[in-house]
Design an enzyme around this catalytic site. Sequence first.
Site, short mmCIF file in Angstrom:
data_model
loop_
_atom_site.label_atom_id
_atom_site.label_comp_id
_atom_site.label_asym_id
_atom_site.label_seq_id
_atom_site.Cartn_x
_atom_site.Cartn_y
_atom_site.Cartn_z
N TYR A 117 0.82 -1.21 0.00
CA TYR A 117 0.00 0.00 0.00
C TYR A 117 0.86 1.27 0.00
O TYR A 117 0.38 2.35 0.30
CB TYR A 117 -0.95 0.00 1.20
CG TYR A 117 -1.92 -1.18 1.24
CD1 TYR A 117 -2.01 -2.08 0.20
CD2 TYR A 117 -2.76 -1.38 2.33
CE1 TYR A 117 -2.88 -3.15 0.24
CE2 TYR A 117 -3.64 -2.44 2.38
CZ TYR A 117 -3.69 -3.33 1.32
OH TYR A 117 -4.57 -4.39 1.37
N ASP A 192 0.15 -17.80 4.79
CA ASP A 192 -0.96 -18.59 4.25
C ASP A 192 -1.38 -19.67 5.24
O ASP A 192 -2.56 -19.85 5.53
CB ASP A 192 -0.62 -19.16 2.86
CG ASP A 192 0.82 -19.67 2.75
OD1 ASP A 192 1.56 -19.63 3.75
OD2 ASP A 192 1.19 -20.12 1.65
N ASP A 216 -4.16 -7.01 6.68
CA ASP A 216 -5.49 -6.67 6.20
C ASP A 216 -6.29 -7.95 5.98
O ASP A 216 -7.43 -8.10 6.46
CB ASP A 216 -5.34 -5.86 4.89
CG ASP A 216 -6.63 -5.22 4.44
OD1 ASP A 216 -7.65 -5.34 5.16
OD2 ASP A 216 -6.64 -4.61 3.35
N ASP A 220 -9.45 -9.92 8.46
CA ASP A 220 -10.78 -10.29 7.97
C ASP A 220 -11.04 -11.79 8.17
O ASP A 220 -12.14 -12.20 8.52
CB ASP A 220 -10.96 -9.91 6.49
CG ASP A 220 -11.37 -8.44 6.29
OD1 ASP A 220 -11.01 -7.61 7.15
OD2 ASP A 220 -12.04 -8.13 5.28
MG MG Z 1 -9.77 -4.80 4.99
#
Ligand code: MG
Length: 321
Positions: A117, A192, A216, A220
């Site tokens: 990012y 992973d 990120d 989730d």
């Molecule tokens: Mg997110």
Amino acid sequence: MPVVKVAVAEGDGIGHEVVPVARAVLATVRPDIEFFDVEVGYGRWERTGEAITDAEIAALRAADAILFGAITTPPDPNYRSVIVRIRKELDLYANVRPVKSATADMVIVRENTEGLYAGIEEVGPDRATSLRVITRKGTERVARFACGLAKQRRHLTVGHKANVLKADTLFRDVCLQVAAEAGVPCQERFIDALCLDVLRKPRDYDVIVTENMFGDILSDVAAYLAGGLGMLPSANIGDRYALFEPVHGSAPSHAGKGTANPVAAIRSAAMLLAHLGDRTSAARIDAAVERAFAAGVATRDLGGTASTCEMGDAVIAALGV
Ligand code: MG
Ligand code: NAI
């Protein structure tokens, strides 16, 4: 006592519904807080052609802390993410995402200013590249932050992909070195495998540190352990500024319907107070959320029937108990 100033940026979509609920909860426990609104996001972009300007950045800098909702990505190929810009300009380098439930008690610490990012991208018709930047300085400071948390808790896990990515070899090595210097017990996992393992054996994990995108995604994934995205709060912490937001986005399918779960935003408000040093009020809010759930109040994502406002009202009522 000096006045505490909290900037409120609802953003878009369900941000307009969950943030006012979180603000009402804050105002109930801390009537001394002075709120001011800052408009950023898709709505602002539609009105003015810009999702955020220097004026909003300056307004956010004037606050003791920022309560943030979520931004809908505008349909503009030149658009650059509002929240990514805020994180960079305010240098909010540690994204702290606690995942707490009956089965899990972990904190994901995501590096928040570099990685994929970093915004170093080249887009051509047939080839596009996004550069993944890992620096020693950027890794050291987030690793130190994670180790500070791990010292108060149990241990640290470094999530990485050093078996394939050279950049992650630097990330891993710096994290392991910082942990060793801090005397923090530390393990490492490939990211992973870690995504599956946090679901299979959540008790094996306490503080987890990752680079930007891995954190990120991992958070989730881990939201599954806490009942979904509507439940997870987060803090974006720098040396000078701090911003608190639910992990979820603007969830356009829920927007305007009163069906969004405000708990992630309410818990983010609790994290805001803890950051300002008021751990008592933060704990009061978290306990009120638990009491509202124990009383059977829940939004639809959790199998209940309560609206966003009804959930908020139940939490505020439980504050008085
Ligand atoms: Mg997110
Ligand atoms: P999202 O997090 O908004 O929603 C994903 C799914 O999770 C939704 O379908 C919804 O069913 C559920 N969900 C999320 N929050 C919920 C809540 N409070 N209550 C009940 N259910 C909830 O992610 P999505 O759909 O990928 O993105 C939607 C928009 O949000 C996009 O424009 C995206 O760019 C933006 N976004 C913004 C973020 C930010 O501002 N920090 C973070 C993530 C996405």
